[in-house]
Design a protein around this motif. Structure first.
Motif, short mmCIF file in Angstrom:
data_model
loop_
_atom_site.label_atom_id
_atom_site.label_comp_id
_atom_site.label_asym_id
_atom_site.label_seq_id
_atom_site.Cartn_x
_atom_site.Cartn_y
_atom_site.Cartn_z
N SER A 1 0.83 -1.21 0.00
CA SER A 1 0.00 0.00 0.00
C SER A 1 0.86 1.25 0.00
CB SER A 1 -0.91 0.02 1.23
OG SER A 1 -0.15 0.28 2.40
N HIS A 2 0.25 2.36 -0.37
CA HIS A 2 0.94 3.64 -0.36
C HIS A 2 1.45 3.97 1.04
CE1 HIS A 2 1.82 7.89 -0.96
NE2 HIS A 2 1.02 8.18 0.06
N TYR A 3 0.65 3.70 2.03
CA TYR A 3 1.02 4.04 3.41
C TYR A 3 2.20 3.19 3.89
CZ TYR A 3 -3.41 6.43 3.06
OH TYR A 3 -4.42 7.25 2.65
N ASP A 4 2.23 1.93 3.48
CA ASP A 4 3.36 1.09 3.85
C ASP A 4 4.64 1.55 3.15
OD1 ASP A 4 1.90 -0.51 5.55
OD2 ASP A 4 1.46 -2.03 4.03
N LEU A 5 4.52 2.01 1.90
CA LEU A 5 5.70 2.52 1.19
C LEU A 5 6.19 3.82 1.82
CD1 LEU A 5 4.91 1.83 -2.58
CD2 LEU A 5 6.63 0.72 -1.14
N VAL A 6 5.28 4.65 2.27
CA VAL A 6 5.68 5.88 2.97
C VAL A 6 6.50 5.52 4.20
CG1 VAL A 6 4.84 7.83 4.34
CG2 VAL A 6 3.77 7.29 2.14
N ALA A 7 6.04 4.52 4.94
CA ALA A 7 6.76 4.10 6.14
C ALA A 7 8.13 3.50 5.80
CB ALA A 7 5.92 3.08 6.91
N LEU A 8 8.19 2.72 4.73
CA LEU A 8 9.45 2.08 4.34
C LEU A 8 10.49 3.09 3.87
CD1 LEU A 8 8.32 -1.14 2.41
CD2 LEU A 8 9.52 -1.04 4.59
N THR A 9 10.04 4.14 3.20
CA THR A 9 10.97 5.08 2.58
C THR A 9 11.24 6.34 3.41
OG1 THR A 9 9.18 6.18 1.36
CG2 THR A 9 10.29 4.34 0.27
N LYS A 10 10.56 6.49 4.53
CA LYS A 10 10.59 7.77 5.25
C LYS A 10 12.00 8.24 5.64
CE LYS A 10 9.76 5.97 9.91
NZ LYS A 10 8.92 6.09 11.12
N ASP A 11 12.90 7.31 5.93
CA ASP A 11 14.26 7.69 6.34
C ASP A 11 15.30 7.38 5.26
OD1 ASP A 11 13.42 8.54 8.92
OD2 ASP A 11 13.40 6.45 9.59
N CYS A 12 14.83 7.05 4.07
CA CYS A 12 15.76 6.65 3.01
C CYS A 12 16.37 7.84 2.29
CB CYS A 12 15.05 5.75 2.00
SG CYS A 12 14.68 4.10 2.60
N ASP A 13 17.62 7.67 1.91
CA ASP A 13 18.30 8.66 1.06
C ASP A 13 18.09 8.34 -0.41
OD1 ASP A 13 19.86 10.11 3.25
OD2 ASP A 13 20.54 8.04 3.55
N TYR A 14 17.94 7.04 -0.69
CA TYR A 14 17.76 6.59 -2.07
C TYR A 14 16.73 5.47 -2.13
CZ TYR A 14 22.04 9.09 -3.28
OH TYR A 14 22.97 10.07 -3.47
N VAL A 15 16.06 5.39 -3.27
CA VAL A 15 15.24 4.24 -3.61
C VAL A 15 15.76 3.74 -4.95
CG1 VAL A 15 12.96 3.43 -4.31
CG2 VAL A 15 13.18 4.97 -2.35
N VAL A 16 16.10 2.45 -5.03
CA VAL A 16 16.64 1.87 -6.25
C VAL A 16 15.67 0.82 -6.77
CG1 VAL A 16 18.50 0.47 -7.24
CG2 VAL A 16 19.03 2.25 -5.55
N SER A 17 15.31 0.95 -8.04
CA SER A 17 14.45 -0.05 -8.68
C SER A 17 15.26 -0.83 -9.71
CB SER A 17 13.25 0.60 -9.36
OG SER A 17 12.52 -0.36 -10.09
N CYS A 18 15.46 -2.11 -9.42
CA CYS A 18 16.10 -3.03 -10.37
C CYS A 18 15.08 -4.06 -10.83
CB CYS A 18 17.30 -3.72 -9.71
SG CYS A 18 18.69 -2.64 -9.36
N LEU A 19 13.84 -3.65 -10.89
CA LEU A 19 12.78 -4.56 -11.27
C LEU A 19 12.91 -5.00 -12.73
CD1 LEU A 19 9.73 -2.78 -9.61
CD2 LEU A 19 10.64 -5.02 -8.98
N GLY A 20 12.55 -6.23 -12.95
CA GLY A 20 12.49 -6.76 -14.31
C GLY A 20 11.27 -7.64 -14.44
N HIS A 21 10.89 -7.94 -15.65
CA HIS A 21 9.72 -8.78 -15.87
C HIS A 21 10.08 -10.25 -15.89
CE1 HIS A 21 8.68 -4.83 -17.53
NE2 HIS A 21 7.42 -5.14 -17.28
N ASN A 22 9.23 -11.06 -15.26
CA ASN A 22 9.38 -12.50 -15.38
C ASN A 22 9.08 -12.89 -16.82
OD1 ASN A 22 10.01 -13.01 -12.67
ND2 ASN A 22 7.85 -12.98 -12.09
N LEU A 23 9.89 -13.76 -17.37
CA LEU A 23 9.70 -14.17 -18.76
C LEU A 23 8.65 -15.27 -18.85
CD1 LEU A 23 13.39 -14.11 -20.01
CD2 LEU A 23 11.64 -12.32 -20.13
N THR A 24 7.45 -14.90 -18.40
CA THR A 24 6.28 -15.78 -18.47
C THR A 24 5.17 -14.99 -19.15
OG1 THR A 24 5.41 -15.04 -16.33
CG2 THR A 24 6.94 -16.91 -16.31
N PHE A 25 4.12 -15.70 -19.54
CA PHE A 25 3.00 -15.01 -20.19
C PHE A 25 2.41 -13.96 -19.26
CE2 PHE A 25 -1.42 -14.48 -21.50
CZ PHE A 25 -1.28 -14.27 -22.87
N LYS A 26 2.24 -14.29 -17.97
CA LYS A 26 1.69 -13.35 -17.01
C LYS A 26 2.62 -12.15 -16.83
CE LYS A 26 0.39 -12.79 -12.15
NZ LYS A 26 0.29 -13.46 -10.84
#
Length: 245
Positions: free
Chosen positions: A64-89
């Motif tokens: 949720s948005h609120y959980d992400l706010v809590a997770l990032t509140k003291d962060c200096d950086y957020v890094v996204s290394c997300l990739g797609h699973n090579l499946t139909f879904k």
């Protein structure tokens, strides 16, 4: 240097795991958002600084948005290394917009003082900066855009950041060339602000070195200042050339 705190999504991925390990090795605090804690732990070679690692088990699509706010509140950086699973879904159903949706959720939740770093690819153009590609390359990218949703997703994520208010959001997009695996990071690669290398060339960079560059952006103020609001392309230096330098 004072300790840095970073949230990494895609932390168990082939590149994300190196970002986590390298930041821990340097004594920084890492929050890893992963689907499996067991998988995260299994991918860490050195567990010396485990007291600095905080693992949250969840999919970015379900947090949720609120959980992400809590997770990032003291962060200096957020890094996204997300990739797609090579499946139909992963490629054609709901997750086809994974990277863009995550960008929007994370940048909305994180504090204004935080910087967002995204892993893209050199096939994603920095419009107005990159030179025009040859016809054959443009044709391939056109087909990828319309036939392979992950490429279109990466383009939309970049477009979202490029269109954001630069006074309110700090970001950089790392664009590696062809990714390969290696035992260790060499730290030997070139960085360019423009994608000037052919898509059909034999250039490559190890995932370890991509992780190394992410860490450089977070720990070296001069490096980040140089590439803030830019889309640097990282290219590995072949071993024989590196030895000759």
């Amino acid at each position: 240097m004072s300790s840095i705190k970073v949230l990494v999504v895609g932390a168990t991925g082939a590149t994300g795991k190196h970002v986590v390990q390298m930041m821990l090795d340097q004594g920084h605090d890492v929050i890893a958002l992963v689907r499996s804690k067991e998988s995260m732990l299994s991918k860490l070679k050195d567990k010396t600084n485990m007291d600095r690692l905080e693992i949250h088990e969840a999919s970015i699509t379900q947090v949720s948005h609120y959980d992400l706010v809590a997770l990032t509140k003291d962060c200096d950086y957020v890094v996204s290394c997300l990739g797609h699973n090579l499946t139909f879904k992963g490629m054609f159903l709901k997750d086809r917009r994974l990277v863009t949706d995550a960008c929007k959720k994370l940048t909305k939740a994180m504090p204004p003082s935080c910087t967002f770093l995204l892993m893209g690819s050199d096939g994603v153009a920095h419009t107005g900066v990159d030179p025009k590609r040859k016809f054959g390359e443009r044709a391939v990218i056109f087909l990828l855009r319309h036939l392979i949703p992950p490429h279109a997703d990466n383009e939309k994520a970049a477009a979202f950041l490029l269109g954001a208010d630069r006074k309110k959001l700090n970001w950089a997009i790392v664009r590696p060339t062809n990714l390969v695996d290696a035992e260790e990071a060499s730290g030997k690669y070139t960085i360019s602000e423009k994608a000037e290398i052919s898509l059909f060339g034999d250039t490559s960079i190890s995932r370890n070195d991509v992780g190394h560059f992410f860490v450089e952006l977070m720990t070296n103020e001069e490096t980040y200042a140089k590439y803030q609001h830019k889309m640097p392309v990282v290219v590995g230096i072949p071993e024989e050339k590196a030895l000759g330098q």
